[in-house]
Scaffold this motif. Structure first.
Motif, mmCIF file in Angstrom:
data_model
loop_
_atom_site.group_PDB
_atom_site.id
_atom_site.type_symbol
_atom_site.label_atom_id
_atom_site.label_comp_id
_atom_site.label_asym_id
_atom_site.label_seq_id
_atom_site.Cartn_x
_atom_site.Cartn_y
_atom_site.Cartn_z
ATOM 1 N N VAL A 1 3.116 33.909 -22.150
ATOM 2 C CA VAL A 1 2.693 33.041 -21.056
ATOM 3 C C VAL A 1 1.492 32.226 -21.526
ATOM 4 C CG1 VAL A 1 1.570 33.070 -18.782
ATOM 5 C CG2 VAL A 1 3.610 34.473 -19.205
ATOM 6 N N LYS A 2 1.400 30.976 -21.082
ATOM 7 C CA LYS A 2 0.371 30.074 -21.596
ATOM 8 C C LYS A 2 -0.916 30.079 -20.770
ATOM 9 C CE LYS A 2 3.900 27.025 -23.514
ATOM 10 N NZ LYS A 2 4.528 25.671 -23.436
ATOM 11 N N LEU A 3 -0.813 30.431 -19.479
ATOM 12 C CA LEU A 3 -1.987 30.366 -18.608
ATOM 13 C C LEU A 3 -1.867 31.422 -17.516
ATOM 14 C CD1 LEU A 3 -4.574 28.585 -17.945
ATOM 15 C CD2 LEU A 3 -3.113 27.402 -16.289
ATOM 16 N N PHE A 4 -2.964 32.094 -17.196
ATOM 17 C CA PHE A 4 -2.973 33.126 -16.165
ATOM 18 C C PHE A 4 -4.074 32.797 -15.163
ATOM 19 C CE2 PHE A 4 -3.625 37.065 -13.996
ATOM 20 C CZ PHE A 4 -2.445 37.808 -14.136
ATOM 21 N N THR B 1 0.673 20.826 -11.952
ATOM 22 C CA THR B 1 1.830 19.976 -12.271
ATOM 23 C C THR B 1 1.431 18.554 -12.654
ATOM 24 O OG1 THR B 1 2.122 19.390 -9.932
ATOM 25 C CG2 THR B 1 3.361 21.294 -10.763
ATOM 26 N N THR B 2 0.128 18.283 -12.686
ATOM 27 C CA THR B 2 -0.337 16.925 -12.984
ATOM 28 C C THR B 2 -1.256 16.861 -14.195
ATOM 29 O OG1 THR B 2 -0.222 16.359 -10.631
ATOM 30 C CG2 THR B 2 -1.497 14.888 -12.038
ATOM 31 N N LEU B 3 -2.219 17.773 -14.244
ATOM 32 C CA LEU B 3 -3.187 17.731 -15.335
ATOM 33 C C LEU B 3 -2.606 18.309 -16.616
ATOM 34 C CD1 LEU B 3 -6.485 18.878 -13.559
ATOM 35 C CD2 LEU B 3 -5.572 16.572 -13.828
ATOM 36 N N PRO B 4 -3.060 17.840 -17.768
ATOM 37 C CA PRO B 4 -2.608 18.418 -19.035
ATOM 38 C C PRO B 4 -3.167 19.820 -19.207
ATOM 39 C CG PRO B 4 -4.344 16.812 -19.420
ATOM 40 C CD PRO B 4 -3.980 16.699 -17.964
ATOM 41 N N PRO B 5 -2.466 20.683 -19.919
ATOM 42 C CA PRO B 5 -2.932 22.061 -20.124
ATOM 43 C C PRO B 5 -4.347 22.170 -20.664
ATOM 44 C CG PRO B 5 -0.656 21.860 -20.806
ATOM 45 C CD PRO B 5 -1.130 20.464 -20.498
ATOM 46 N N THR B 6 -4.765 21.213 -21.478
ATOM 47 C CA THR B 6 -6.102 21.280 -22.061
ATOM 48 C C THR B 6 -7.204 21.225 -20.994
ATOM 49 O OG1 THR B 6 -5.984 18.886 -22.416
ATOM 50 C CG2 THR B 6 -5.452 20.319 -24.293
#
Length: 292
Positions: free
Chosen positions: A96-99, A195-200
């Motif tokens: 998973v990439k983000l928690f 759902t809008t901002l980049p993961p960074t």
């Protein structure tokens, strides 16, 4: 870089279900994890529901892999805070990439060990608190997103006793400003940024929301009723209410509060500083949400 598209929400209570609905409205792929034997939840038809023991790391990881989950949003209540360690272990196994741990209250990022912060999620003796979950996420190198909201506007009538006796009953002076945010706005913000901002911009982030800023004393004017100061709240949940009211009156109910310095933050760490990320959105007031 593209935004996230696949989510798992753990729990469908007061904040979990609205987040599920908000993500579904944005056409995201969502799976709801609930405990075995939990009551059936009314969720959008596209949302999958999986009952699984949160403490079964292998089983949870299998669910995350099956649905190709990129982001896990935990919305468990205080009793489920400790179970998040197993959820985090499962998320790590499933890549998973983000928690997003269950915060949704007062800020816990500078909360000293052993401090009393019922909104911030200080646990009863010998249990795990929210700030410990944040530290665990760091220890396993799993990026996190923490949302500080202050008190849900929807619970104000219950907290101050207006639902019972038509007055605003508070403990302490009630002079310090606190943050209040509606559940609808919180859920909408979470869905929007994910759902809008980049993961960074989301990894290892802290977002401080604030729908309206008000002191407990000022609530009397909002409700057009008397403010009654008492030493403690009696009756059902009286101890919990007393603790919450003392916290709100101390300053620590503000999402910009720095508990270590006993002061408000400023700039990008101020209360409500993350509101601007939801461009064009008008945040709901206490009067609007409670139809005052």
């Amino acid at each position: 870089m593209a935004s996230y598209k696949s989510f798992a929400v753990v729990g469908a209570g007061m904040i979990g279900l609205p987040i599920i609905n908000a993500l579904a409205e944005r056409n995201a792929s969502v799976v709801l994890l609930s405990r075995p034997g939990s009551s059936t939840k009314a969720v959008p038809s596209a949302v999958e529901i999986v009952q699984v023991d949160y403490n079964d790391v292998t089983a949870v990881a299998t669910v995350f892999k099956q649905f190709k989950v990129e982001v896990v949003l935990s919305t468990v209540n205080f009793a489920g805070i400790a179970a998040q360690k197993s959820l985090i272990d499962a998320a790590k196994i499933a890549a998973v990439k983000l928690f997003a741990p269950s915060e949704y209250g007062a800020p816990t990022d500078t909360q000293p060990a052993g401090a009393s912060n019922p909104i911030g999620g200080i646990a009863p003796k010998n249990q795990i608190a929210k700030n410990q979950i944040a530290e665990y996420l760091k220890s396993v190198n799993l990026p996190s997103m923490r949302i500080f909201t202050g008190l849900f506007i929807e619970v104000i009538p219950w907290l101050v006793g207006y639902s019972d006796h038509g007055k605003v009953r508070i403990v302490g002076k009630g002079e310090a400003p606190a943050s209040f945010t509606s559940v609808t706005d919180i859920a909408g913000f979470v869905a929007y940024v994910l759902t809008t901002l980049p993961p960074t911009e989301l990894e290892d982030s802290i977002f401080r929301l604030e729908g309206e800023r008000s002191s407990l004393n000022d609530l009397g004017g909002q409700f057009k009723t008397l403010v009654e100061h008492v030493d403690r709240i009696e009756g059902e949940a009286g101890e919990v209410k007393t603790g919450l009211l003392l916290l709100l009156g101390s300053g620590a109910g503000s999402t910009g509060w720095d508990e270590a310095k006993k002061a408000e933050r400023s700039g990008t760490e101020a209360a409500g500083s993350a509101n601007a990320l939801w461009q064009g959105h008008r945040w709901k007031t206490i009067k609007e949400v409670l139809n005052l």
